[in-house]
Design a protein around this motif. Structure first.
Motif, PDB file in Angstrom:
ATOM      1  N   ASN A   1      43.586  68.227  55.406  1.00 22.36           N
ATOM      2  CA  ASN A   1      44.051  69.617  55.360  1.00 22.36           C
ATOM      3  C   ASN A   1      45.533  69.690  54.997  1.00 22.36           C
ATOM      4  N   TYR A   2      46.291  68.737  55.527  1.00 18.68           N
ATOM      5  CA  TYR A   2      47.725  68.706  55.217  1.00 18.68           C
ATOM      6  C   TYR A   2      47.945  68.499  53.719  1.00 18.68           C
ATOM      7  N   ARG A   3      47.211  67.534  53.129  1.00 16.50           N
ATOM      8  CA  ARG A   3      47.362  67.256  51.703  1.00 16.50           C
ATOM      9  C   ARG A   3      47.003  68.489  50.869  1.00 16.50           C
ATOM     10  N   GLU A   4      45.895  69.133  51.226  1.00 11.39           N
ATOM     11  CA  GLU A   4      45.454  70.310  50.473  1.00 11.39           C
ATOM     12  C   GLU A   4      46.480  71.436  50.563  1.00 11.39           C
ATOM     13  N   PHE A   5      46.994  71.677  51.766  1.00 10.86           N
ATOM     14  CA  PHE A   5      47.961  72.756  51.961  1.00 10.86           C
ATOM     15  C   PHE A   5      49.271  72.465  51.231  1.00 10.86           C
ATOM     16  N   ALA A   6      49.741  71.218  51.288  1.00  8.32           N
ATOM     17  CA  ALA A   6      51.004  70.855  50.644  1.00  8.32           C
ATOM     18  C   ALA A   6      50.887  70.933  49.123  1.00  8.32           C
TER      19      ALA A   6
ATOM     20  N   ALA B   1      52.905  73.379  46.528  1.00 11.96           N
ATOM     21  CA  ALA B   1      53.653  72.870  45.375  1.00 11.96           C
ATOM     22  C   ALA B   1      53.164  73.511  44.084  1.00 11.96           C
ATOM     23  N   GLU B   2      51.856  73.699  43.965  1.00 11.74           N
ATOM     24  CA  GLU B   2      51.297  74.312  42.757  1.00 11.74           C
ATOM     25  C   GLU B   2      51.759  75.758  42.609  1.00 11.74           C
ATOM     26  N   ILE B   3      51.763  76.500  43.722  1.00 13.79           N
ATOM     27  CA  ILE B   3      52.219  77.894  43.668  1.00 13.79           C
ATOM     28  C   ILE B   3      53.686  77.955  43.260  1.00 13.79           C
ATOM     29  N   SER B   4      54.479  77.067  43.827  1.00 20.08           N
ATOM     30  CA  SER B   4      55.908  77.063  43.519  1.00 20.08           C
ATOM     31  C   SER B   4      56.163  76.769  42.044  1.00 20.08           C
ATOM     32  N   VAL B   5      55.462  75.769  41.505  1.00 21.68           N
ATOM     33  CA  VAL B   5      55.664  75.397  40.096  1.00 21.68           C
ATOM     34  C   VAL B   5      55.126  76.476  39.164  1.00 21.68           C
ATOM     35  N   THR B   6      54.008  77.101  39.539  1.00 21.70           N
ATOM     36  CA  THR B   6      53.403  78.129  38.682  1.00 21.70           C
ATOM     37  C   THR B   6      54.268  79.382  38.617  1.00 21.70           C
ATOM     38  N   LEU B   7      54.747  79.817  39.774  1.00 23.81           N
ATOM     39  CA  LEU B   7      55.531  81.046  39.807  1.00 23.81           C
ATOM     40  C   LEU B   7      56.950  80.848  39.288  1.00 23.81           C
ATOM     41  N   TYR B   8      57.498  79.663  39.516  1.00 19.98           N
ATOM     42  CA  TYR B   8      58.903  79.449  39.183  1.00 19.98           C
ATOM     43  C   TYR B   8      59.067  78.164  38.370  1.00 19.98           C
ATOM     44  N   PRO B   9      58.585  78.138  37.146  1.00 16.22           N
ATOM     45  CA  PRO B   9      58.741  76.932  36.324  1.00 16.22           C
ATOM     46  C   PRO B   9      60.195  76.655  35.963  1.00 16.22           C
ATOM     47  N   TRP B  10      61.031  77.674  36.067  1.00 12.54           N
ATOM     48  CA  TRP B  10      62.442  77.523  35.728  1.00 12.54           C
ATOM     49  C   TRP B  10      63.237  76.830  36.835  1.00 12.54           C
ATOM     50  N   TYR B  11      62.623  76.710  38.032  1.00 15.90           N
ATOM     51  CA  TYR B  11      63.350  76.133  39.167  1.00 15.90           C
ATOM     52  C   TYR B  11      62.991  74.659  39.302  1.00 15.90           C
ATOM     53  N   PHE B  12      64.004  73.817  39.268  1.00 19.00           N
ATOM     54  CA  PHE B  12      63.785  72.375  39.410  1.00 19.00           C
ATOM     55  C   PHE B  12      63.639  72.042  40.898  1.00 19.00           C
ATOM     56  N   MET B  13      62.455  71.572  41.277  1.00 16.40           N
ATOM     57  CA  MET B  13      62.182  71.276  42.681  1.00 16.40           C
ATOM     58  C   MET B  13      63.062  70.120  43.169  1.00 16.40           C
ATOM     59  N   PRO B  14      63.760  70.300  44.286  1.00 13.50           N
ATOM     60  CA  PRO B  14      64.615  69.225  44.818  1.00 13.50           C
ATOM     61  C   PRO B  14      63.791  67.985  45.163  1.00 13.50           C
ATOM     62  N   PRO B  15      64.396  66.796  45.042  1.00 12.79           N
ATOM     63  CA  PRO B  15      63.661  65.555  45.345  1.00 12.79           C
ATOM     64  C   PRO B  15      63.103  65.514  46.769  1.00 12.79           C
ATOM     65  N   THR B  16      63.878  66.021  47.725  1.00 19.17           N
ATOM     66  CA  THR B  16      63.407  65.998  49.116  1.00 19.17           C
ATOM     67  C   THR B  16      62.155  66.842  49.291  1.00 19.17           C
ATOM     68  N   LEU B  17      62.168  68.052  48.703  1.00 18.87           N
ATOM     69  CA  LEU B  17      60.999  68.920  48.791  1.00 18.87           C
ATOM     70  C   LEU B  17      59.816  68.314  48.049  1.00 18.87           C
ATOM     71  N   HIS B  18      60.085  67.662  46.932  1.00 16.50           N
ATOM     72  CA  HIS B  18      59.024  66.991  46.172  1.00 16.50           C
ATOM     73  C   HIS B  18      58.369  65.890  47.011  1.00 16.50           C
ATOM     74  N   LYS B  19      59.178  65.125  47.729  1.00 17.76           N
ATOM     75  CA  LYS B  19      58.630  64.051  48.564  1.00 17.76           C
ATOM     76  C   LYS B  19      57.730  64.616  49.653  1.00 17.76           C
ATOM     77  N   VAL B  20      58.170  65.723  50.261  1.00 17.64           N
ATOM     78  CA  VAL B  20      57.393  66.290  51.365  1.00 17.64           C
ATOM     79  C   VAL B  20      56.083  66.883  50.866  1.00 17.64           C
ATOM     80  N   LEU B  21      56.138  67.643  49.757  1.00 23.12           N
ATOM     81  CA  LEU B  21      54.938  68.322  49.271  1.00 23.12           C
ATOM     82  C   LEU B  21      53.963  67.366  48.585  1.00 23.12           C
TER      83      LEU B  21
END
Length: 223
Positions: free
Chosen positions: A36-41, A45-65
């Motif tokens: 469930n954790y993997r699916e939710f994370a 991440a997919e919602i964030s990238v889809t809605l905001y492709p212009w925003y470069f996801m920070p490495p720390t947030l990328h590791k967590v998600l």
């Protein structure tokens, strides 16, 4: 071009909502359903990238998600290893403590051993046997007593403690157990012929008056 207000609200919901829950789950000590954790994370991440492709996801947030499951698995593995090491260290410390006490018990009392191992300067209370032994050493030589206690850090009561104890020695009629113990310790260095004693019974005159002891006890009058 700045994003609209609605997009900013969506971003805040993702950042402070879903991401907050994910971070709390990652740092918690509770058992987590990794599927469930993997699916939710990944969905976050997919919602964030889809809605905001212009925003470069920070490495720390990328590791967590993206790699949060691996982080949690490693965290659980290391926690188990740490617990196992703590148990092993405690067992070794217990074995060392038991062995040290066994060796020192030949020369010291349990109270003295506890005082040495704890590193404290004084104990809560000394037993009558310990006080009797210390009093006998003090009787043999005050300078030696101070040297043992101050210079060699030998676990002994302070001089003032000895004085208070000596003032409370039971000197009432009957068998003087405290005095006998002091005599026993004092006789350790005597030669065999010096230990020879005689029990003598004799008459003595006793004054006919009352005696009051600090323990709220009145003795007498004797006739």
């Amino acid at each position: 071009m700045l994003p609209s207000q609605s997009l900013l609200l969506d971003w805040m919901k993702i950042l402070f909502g879903d991401c907050s829950e994910i971070l709390q789950s990652t740092a918690s000590s509770y058992e987590i359903n990794l599927a469930n954790y993997r699916e939710f994370a990944l969905k976050t991440a997919e919602i964030s990238v889809t809605l905001y492709p212009w925003y470069f996801m920070p490495p720390t947030l990328h590791k967590v998600l993206i790699h949060g499951v691996s982080i949690i698995s490693l965290k659980a593995m290391y926690e188990e290893k740490v617990k196992a090491l703590e148990v092993e260290v405690n067992e070794r410390e217990t074995l060392v403590d038991v062995r040290v006490r066994q060796v020192l018990r030949k020369y010291l009392t349990d109270g003295q051993i506890s005082l040495l191992l704890s590193g404290k300067k004084q104990v809560k209370s000394w037993t009558p046997e310990e006080m009797g032994m210390a009093f006998a050493i003090r009787y043999l030589s005050k300078r030696c007593y101070i040297y043992l206690r101050k210079q060699l850090n030998f676990p002994l009561p302070g001089i003032s403690t000895l004085q208070r104890w000596a003032s409370s020695i039971d000197m009432r009629q009957g068998l003087l157990k405290d005095v006998i113990h002091i005599m026993k310790v004092a006789a350790l260095n005597l030669k065999e012929f010096e230990k020879v004693a005689v029990i003598l019974f004799d008459e003595m005159k006793v004054e006919e008056y009352f005696l009051y002891f600090a323990a709220d006890e009145v003795v007498g009058p004797h006739k």
